[in-house]
Design an enzyme around this catalytic site. Structure first.
Site, PDB file in Angstrom:
ATOM      1  CG  HIS A   7      -8.071  -6.019  10.955  1.00  0.00           C
ATOM      2  ND1 HIS A   7      -8.564  -7.314  10.586  1.00  0.00           N
ATOM      3  CD2 HIS A   7      -7.240  -6.541   9.318  1.00  0.00           C
ATOM      4  CE1 HIS A   7      -8.504  -8.196   9.556  1.00  0.00           C
ATOM      5  NE2 HIS A   7      -7.627  -7.830   8.991  1.00  0.00           N
ATOM      6  CD  GLU A   8      -5.004  -3.334   7.715  1.00  0.00           C
ATOM      7  OE1 GLU A   8      -4.066  -4.439   7.206  1.00  0.00           O
ATOM      8  OE2 GLU A   8      -5.459  -3.942   6.793  1.00  0.00           O
TER       9      GLU A   8
ATOM     10  CG  HIS B  54      -3.103  -8.867   9.218  1.00  0.00           C
ATOM     11  ND1 HIS B  54      -2.990  -9.645   9.190  1.00  0.00           N
ATOM     12  CD2 HIS B  54      -3.942  -7.957   8.248  1.00  0.00           C
ATOM     13  CE1 HIS B  54      -4.482 -10.356   8.182  1.00  0.00           C
ATOM     14  NE2 HIS B  54      -4.502  -8.993   7.772  1.00  0.00           N
TER      15      HIS B  54
ATOM     16  CD  GLU C 230      -7.356 -10.494   6.187  1.00  0.00           C
ATOM     17  OE1 GLU C 230      -7.356  -9.926   6.947  1.00  0.00           O
ATOM     18  OE2 GLU C 230      -5.924 -10.258   5.712  1.00  0.00           O
TER      19      GLU C 230
END
Length: 290
Positions: free
Chosen positions: A144-145, A148, A224
């Site tokens: 997930h990071e 980003h 997100e």
């Protein structure tokens, strides 16, 4: 949450410093000496607005390290650190970005990514997260990071922040000029803005800045969802990300550094407008609908 709070707090601080510097250097007096030149004011506002946002972006990684006490893993000292480096390296390669710095910090379950460019970034996880999640769930959080970073989210947020900053600076000075003109309507002296202008501008910048964060937070919530989808693509399936979100939903949120705690506004109802993240249930539903 940490990366957004740090960015917004730094941005607001930079904006206030730039505004104070402009006042001390006499820029405000110059802008209003012969009435309000809206074209010149808009150019000045854009310079201040985007300048503040990009300075905040440039400072984001060192400030994040300092605020959280994150320790960058240069040489792994145990198997967990070696696994973190290997996992992030593989995910970064799959996402087509340069290898981020990987860090660990002491704290309740949380993680963040930050950095000025895709190839100069940082991924940090807390000890609480490593202790509370399975390896597969931690891998999903890392993905997930990394997503980003691959999505260029910090730069996107900076551009959005620059636009809203510009309008904050512009509108604050327009209101300040109008208030000052009303207070000095019987004063024939054309010496530039008075104290009413200065005070009104500072107050308006703070108030408008807080209101503008509603816009920034809306875009943050959309990012997100994109990062969740990006994690699913990196991992090849959405199930690990769904499991990680479910686990996060049952954990106490990691506390922010004390100097940032006042900016950590989240909750239901009206306060949800200031939340950087959508509800966990909504994120899980979006992944399940893929």
């Amino acid at each position: 949450m940490k990366r957004i709070v740090l960015f917004l707090a730094t941005n607001l601080a930079v904006m206030l410093v730039l505004s104070a510097s402009a006042s001390l250097l006499g820029v405000n007096r110059y802008l209003t000496a012969n009435g309000l030149d809206l074209g010149m004011l808009l150019a000045f506002a854009a310079l201040m607005g985007f300048g503040g946002a990009f300075i905040s972006l440039w400072m984001s990684k060192p400030i994040a390290k300092w605020s959280t006490g994150a320790r960058v893993i240069a040489q792994p000292s145990n198997s967990t650190e070696a696994w973190l480096l290997h996992t992030v390296e593989a995910q970064a390669r799959a996402a087509g970005i340069g290898m981020p710095e990987v860090a660990v910090y002491q704290g309740a379950p949380n993680a963040f990514a930050t950095g000025a460019t895709k190839n100069s970034s940082l991924v940090a996880v807390s000890t609480g997260l490593l202790e509370s999640m399975s390896q597969e769930e931690v891998e999903a959080v890392l993905a997930h990071e990394v997503a980003h970073i691959a999505n260029g989210d910090m730069v996107t947020l900076t551009l959005i922040q620059g636009v809203v900053n510009t309008f904050v600076v512009f509108l604050a000075r327009v209101v300040g000029y109008l208030v000052d003109s009303m207070l000095r309507k019987n004063d024939n002296e054309q010496s530039g803005p008075g104290i009413g202008y200065m005070v009104t501008v500072i107050v308006c910048e703070i108030v408008f800045g807080i209101l503008a964060s509603v816009i920034v937070m809306y875009f943050s919530r959309q990012r997100e969802f994109r990062a969740d989808r990006g994690a699913a693509r990196i991992l090849g399936r959405p199930q690990p990300m769904i499991a990680a979100l479910r686990r996060l939903g049952g954990l106490a949120e990691g506390e922010l550094p004390k100097n940032m705690a006042a900016f950590g506004i989240a909750g239901k109802g009206a306060l949800a407008l200031f939340s950087s993240h959508p509800p966990i249930e909504a994120r899980i539903a979006a992944l399940q609908a893929q």
